[in-house]
Design a protein around this motif. Structure first.
Motif, PDB file in Angstrom:
ATOM      1  N   LEU A 167       0.809  -1.221   0.000  1.00 52.54           N
ATOM      2  CA  LEU A 167       0.000   0.000   0.000  1.00 52.54           C
ATOM      3  C   LEU A 167       0.842   1.270   0.000  1.00 52.54           C
ATOM      4  O   LEU A 167       0.290   2.371  -0.030  1.00 52.54           O
ATOM      5  CB  LEU A 167      -0.933   0.007   1.216  1.00 52.54           C
ATOM      6  N   ALA A 168       2.143   1.119   0.023  1.00 49.59           N
ATOM      7  CA  ALA A 168       3.023   2.289   0.016  1.00 49.59           C
ATOM      8  C   ALA A 168       3.206   2.773  -1.417  1.00 49.59           C
ATOM      9  O   ALA A 168       3.900   2.147  -2.208  1.00 49.59           O
ATOM     10  CB  ALA A 168       4.377   1.937   0.631  1.00 49.59           C
ATOM     11  N   GLY A 169       2.543   3.862  -1.762  1.00 52.42           N
ATOM     12  CA  GLY A 169       2.718   4.424  -3.094  1.00 52.42           C
ATOM     13  C   GLY A 169       1.468   4.536  -3.939  1.00 52.42           C
ATOM     14  O   GLY A 169       1.226   5.577  -4.554  1.00 52.42           O
ATOM     15  N   PRO A 170       0.641   3.493  -4.051  1.00 53.20           N
ATOM     16  CA  PRO A 170      -0.536   3.578  -4.921  1.00 53.20           C
ATOM     17  C   PRO A 170      -1.470   4.725  -4.552  1.00 53.20           C
ATOM     18  O   PRO A 170      -1.616   5.070  -3.381  1.00 53.20           O
ATOM     19  CB  PRO A 170      -1.228   2.227  -4.697  1.00 53.20           C
ATOM     20  N   ARG A 171      -2.098   5.310  -5.563  1.00 53.51           N
ATOM     21  CA  ARG A 171      -3.056   6.385  -5.316  1.00 53.51           C
ATOM     22  C   ARG A 171      -4.273   5.885  -4.544  1.00 53.51           C
ATOM     23  O   ARG A 171      -4.857   6.613  -3.751  1.00 53.51           O
ATOM     24  CB  ARG A 171      -3.524   6.983  -6.644  1.00 53.51           C
ATOM     25  N   LEU A 172      -4.666   4.649  -4.825  1.00 53.70           N
ATOM     26  CA  LEU A 172      -5.804   4.069  -4.112  1.00 53.70           C
ATOM     27  C   LEU A 172      -5.420   2.707  -3.560  1.00 53.70           C
ATOM     28  O   LEU A 172      -5.118   1.781  -4.312  1.00 53.70           O
ATOM     29  CB  LEU A 172      -7.024   3.925  -5.031  1.00 53.70           C
ATOM     30  N   GLY A 173      -5.427   2.603  -2.238  1.00 48.01           N
ATOM     31  CA  GLY A 173      -5.211   1.329  -1.576  1.00 48.01           C
ATOM     32  C   GLY A 173      -6.546   0.794  -1.098  1.00 48.01           C
ATOM     33  O   GLY A 173      -7.347   1.536  -0.524  1.00 48.01           O
ATOM     34  N   VAL A 174      -6.802  -0.485  -1.353  1.00 48.77           N
ATOM     35  CA  VAL A 174      -8.076  -1.104  -0.985  1.00 48.77           C
ATOM     36  C   VAL A 174      -7.798  -2.267  -0.043  1.00 48.77           C
ATOM     37  O   VAL A 174      -7.022  -3.171  -0.369  1.00 48.77           O
ATOM     38  CB  VAL A 174      -8.835  -1.608  -2.227  1.00 48.77           C
ATOM     39  N   VAL A 175      -8.438  -2.246   1.130  1.00 54.21           N
ATOM     40  CA  VAL A 175      -8.270  -3.296   2.128  1.00 54.21           C
ATOM     41  C   VAL A 175      -9.548  -4.121   2.191  1.00 54.21           C
ATOM     42  O   VAL A 175     -10.623  -3.593   2.493  1.00 54.21           O
ATOM     43  CB  VAL A 175      -7.969  -2.705   3.518  1.00 54.21           C
ATOM     44  N   VAL A 176      -9.448  -5.415   1.887  1.00 60.45           N
ATOM     45  CA  VAL A 176     -10.596  -6.319   1.955  1.00 60.45           C
ATOM     46  C   VAL A 176     -10.710  -6.827   3.389  1.00 60.45           C
ATOM     47  O   VAL A 176      -9.837  -7.543   3.876  1.00 60.45           O
ATOM     48  CB  VAL A 176     -10.435  -7.494   0.969  1.00 60.45           C
ATOM     49  N   ASP A 177     -11.789  -6.443   4.057  1.00 68.03           N
ATOM     50  CA  ASP A 177     -11.999  -6.786   5.469  1.00 68.03           C
ATOM     51  C   ASP A 177     -13.053  -7.885   5.559  1.00 68.03           C
ATOM     52  O   ASP A 177     -14.227  -7.664   5.252  1.00 68.03           O
ATOM     53  CB  ASP A 177     -12.461  -5.540   6.229  1.00 68.03           C
TER      54      ASP A 177
ATOM     55  N   ASP B 199     -15.808  -3.796   3.234  1.00 69.36           N
ATOM     56  CA  ASP B 199     -16.410  -4.649   4.259  1.00 69.36           C
ATOM     57  C   ASP B 199     -17.168  -5.752   3.516  1.00 69.36           C
ATOM     58  O   ASP B 199     -18.192  -5.495   2.882  1.00 69.36           O
ATOM     59  CB  ASP B 199     -17.352  -3.803   5.116  1.00 69.36           C
ATOM     60  N   VAL B 200     -16.657  -6.973   3.587  1.00 68.06           N
ATOM     61  CA  VAL B 200     -17.205  -8.060   2.782  1.00 68.06           C
ATOM     62  C   VAL B 200     -18.689  -8.293   3.065  1.00 68.06           C
ATOM     63  O   VAL B 200     -19.482  -8.500   2.142  1.00 68.06           O
ATOM     64  CB  VAL B 200     -16.385  -9.344   3.012  1.00 68.06           C
ATOM     65  N   ALA B 201     -19.082  -8.251   4.336  1.00 72.61           N
ATOM     66  CA  ALA B 201     -20.488  -8.480   4.672  1.00 72.61           C
ATOM     67  C   ALA B 201     -21.388  -7.381   4.124  1.00 72.61           C
ATOM     68  O   ALA B 201     -22.536  -7.622   3.759  1.00 72.61           O
ATOM     69  CB  ALA B 201     -20.648  -8.588   6.186  1.00 72.61           C
TER      70      ALA B 201
ATOM     71  N   GLY C 145     -19.550 -14.393  -1.954  1.00 68.65           N
ATOM     72  CA  GLY C 145     -18.104 -14.539  -1.961  1.00 68.65           C
ATOM     73  C   GLY C 145     -17.648 -15.579  -2.956  1.00 68.65           C
ATOM     74  O   GLY C 145     -17.322 -15.283  -4.095  1.00 68.65           O
ATOM     75  N   LEU C 146     -17.660 -16.852  -2.538  1.00 65.67           N
ATOM     76  CA  LEU C 146     -17.256 -17.935  -3.427  1.00 65.67           C
ATOM     77  C   LEU C 146     -18.397 -18.290  -4.370  1.00 65.67           C
ATOM     78  O   LEU C 146     -19.567 -18.114  -4.033  1.00 65.67           O
ATOM     79  CB  LEU C 146     -16.853 -19.164  -2.610  1.00 65.67           C
TER      80      LEU C 146
END
Length: 206
Positions: A155-165, A189-191, A197-198
């Motif tokens: 996540l260091a550098g990209p304009r958009l960082g996305v975290v899948v929780d 937020d996955v929920a 999901g699968l």
């Protein structure tokens, strides 16, 4: 909330049907529109690089090394193809970004060589785009998708960082989610943000 559409020329389509129409989905659409359409944020296709961490982000957390040694394409317990155990929303995301002129890299650490045969086919990327580390990627990424504290460096550098929780399961909390607001990262937020999901049965028990 109304239906979210990504407009391409004269056609309006939803390339992410497994995603709910939430703020997270719209923010991704807005980012892609900004970097692909003429304007101050436009980025040429050769510079549109996106990174995806592998397990936990594209498919469930699972120690794959031993299983892949037996069969590089199928889970030895269930007999199902690994390609069928990929998160549907993330498969759609990879396809959407590729169609938008992004070059996709999957960062898989020490498992890169083992997963390359099926991962490159599943996501329709060249084998050399499944890499061990960010250092193997030419150019600077503008977007990154991760899911664990171990992925923080991506996540260091990209304009958009996305975290899948993974709030839909009994997953261990990750500090990266707590850091997201102050760093400007988008938390999926996955929920809340995924319809499913699968594609079929859950990840097999080992």
């Amino acid at each position: 909330m109304g239906t979210f559409l990504f407009v391409t020329g004269a056609a309006s389509v939803d390339p992410l049907p497994s995603w709910r129409d939430t703020v997270a989905k719209q923010r991704i659409f807005d980012f892609v529109a900004n970097v692909t359409q003429p304007g101050p944020s436009y980025i040429a296709p050769q510079n549109r690089i996106v990174l995806f961490a592998d397990d936990g982000t594209l498919w469930p957390e699972m120690p794959l090394s031993a299983a892949l040694a037996e069969d590089p394409l199928r889970d030895p317990v269930s007999g199902r193809r690994y390609a069928d155990l990929v998160y549907t929303p993330m498969s759609e995301m990879v396809a959407f970004l590729r169609a938008s002129g992004f070059t996709v890299y999957i960062v898989a650490g020490g498992e890169a060589d083992a997963i390359r045969p099926w991962a490159s086919q599943t996501f329709d990327v060249s084998p050399h785009q499944v890499v061990r580390s960010r250092a193997a990627i030419p150019g600077e990424p503008i977007m990154a998708f991760v899911s664990s504290d171990a992925d923080l460096g991506l996540l260091a550098g990209p304009r958009l960082g996305v975290v899948v929780d993974h709030t839909d399961a009994a997953a261990q909390p990750v500090q990266i989610v707590d850091k997201a607001p102050s760093r400007g990262w988008l938390v999926v937020d996955v929920a809340r943000d995924w319809r499913r999901g699968l594609p079929a049965a859950p990840w097999p028990e080992h």
